[in-house]
Design a protein around this motif. Structure first.
Motif: not given
Length: 321
Positions: A152-170
């Motif tokens: 009965k104990d839930t957790i979550g999130f809605n509409d997490a928008e993740l943008t991925f690009t390259n960078s100097d570190t990774k």
């Protein structure tokens, strides 16, 4: 009202995230109007070594606040294409194509949350954009996961928008889809090493042979779903390793003595401690919890928690830094 935040990471990933949590008193809705608990995940990471899921190259994306609060989703790299959509919920939990599988785990304050056959539980993912020329990908994720000790104990999130690009570190974008020739493998992760030590401890100390689901033969390649989640069974006791946390799920089908032996085996496996000492300590922890509702201890570099589940059965979990 949900919390909305736009978190721009200098290391090459942008996250727009709204996290909500609910407890027994919350209504069973996908988005909670009055969440009981909120969490802000302000860092993003992408796995940088080779591993497979369903015999295909896979990648794990981790959203985290700290070592005790993080969400990990794992997807086959071949599925990261513009327009790809995936939904798993109670209506298709057992019928959705396993070859298009996506796994999700959530750890909050060292408690494990996983997808379940539950009205409130789901995983939804959509690849909004995948641009090879400009090396940019946008993935939107929504999920609700269930506390393994209390459905009965839930957790979550809605509409997490993740943008991925390259960078100097990774090179976040490249890691999403490129096949890696790294010598690092899933078997070298902390989670995998911890579960292997527990398997060894069960056998050496209590002659308990770890098995797979439904008492099936344990196959090494199937023990870990990804580098942050591994699972085995000791008879009817389900043992889950999520990142640095290991939990023995409670079971009314085994004796209290047997369950405490499993807990002792986990502690011995994580610390290589003397069996007699651990067997003296574990019953004391359970006794303290039965009188006080919960017990929490630190010993030999491990944080031990004994707490009741929704059926009021005391369960053990361990966090090794």
């Amino acid at each position: 009202m949900t919390i909305k935040s736009v978190l721009k990471l200098l290391i090459g990933a942008i996250l727009v995230l709204s996290i909500v949590g609910c407890s027994d008193d919350d209504k069973d809705t996908k988005k909670q109007e009055t969440p009981k608990r909120n969490i802000s995940l302000n860092q993003v990471d992408v796995s940088d070594y080779q591993f497979t899921m369903n015999n295909q190259d896979a990648v794990s994306i981790t959203l985290l606040q700290d070592n005790s609060n993080y969400f990990t989703i794992t997807i086959n790299k071949s599925r990261i294409q513009k327009g790809f959509k995936f939904l798993r919920n109670k209506d298709n939990y057992n019928t959705v194509d396993k070859d298009v599988d996506i796994s999700a785990t959530f750890t909050k304050d060292n408690f494990n949350f996983l997808p379940n056959i539950n009205d409130n539980s789901f995983i939804e993912l959509e690849v909004i954009d995948y641009d090879k020329i400009n090396k940019k990908a946008i993935i939107k994720v929504s999920t609700t996961v269930v506390n393994t000790n209390n459905p009965k104990d839930t957790i979550g999130f809605n509409d997490a928008e993740l943008t991925f690009t390259n960078s100097d570190t990774k090179a976040y974008f490249d890691l999403l889809t490129k096949n890696l020739n790294s010598k690092k493998t899933i078997g070298n992760s902390i989670t995998s090493k911890n579960i292997q030590n527990v398997i060894k401890s069960l056998k050496e100390n209590y002659d308990i042979s770890a098995v797979g689901f439904n008492n099936s033969k344990l196959i090494q390649k199937d023990i870990c779903l990804n580098e942050n989640f591994c699972e085995v069974y000791a008879d009817k006791v389900q043992i889950q390793a999520v990142s640095k946390n290991i939990e023995a799920l409670t079971s009314s089908k085994v004796t209290p003595l047997y369950y405490q032996q499993v807990c002792s085996a986990i502690m011995i496996g994580l610390t290589d401690a003397n069996r007699e000492i651990i067997e003296q300590q574990i019953p004391q922890y359970f006794n303290h919890a039965s009188k006080n509702g919960k017990s929490k201890w630190k010993a030999l570099g491990v944080e031990i928690t004994i707490a009741p589940d929704n059926q009021n059965l005391l369960g053990c979990s361990f966090y090794k830094k």
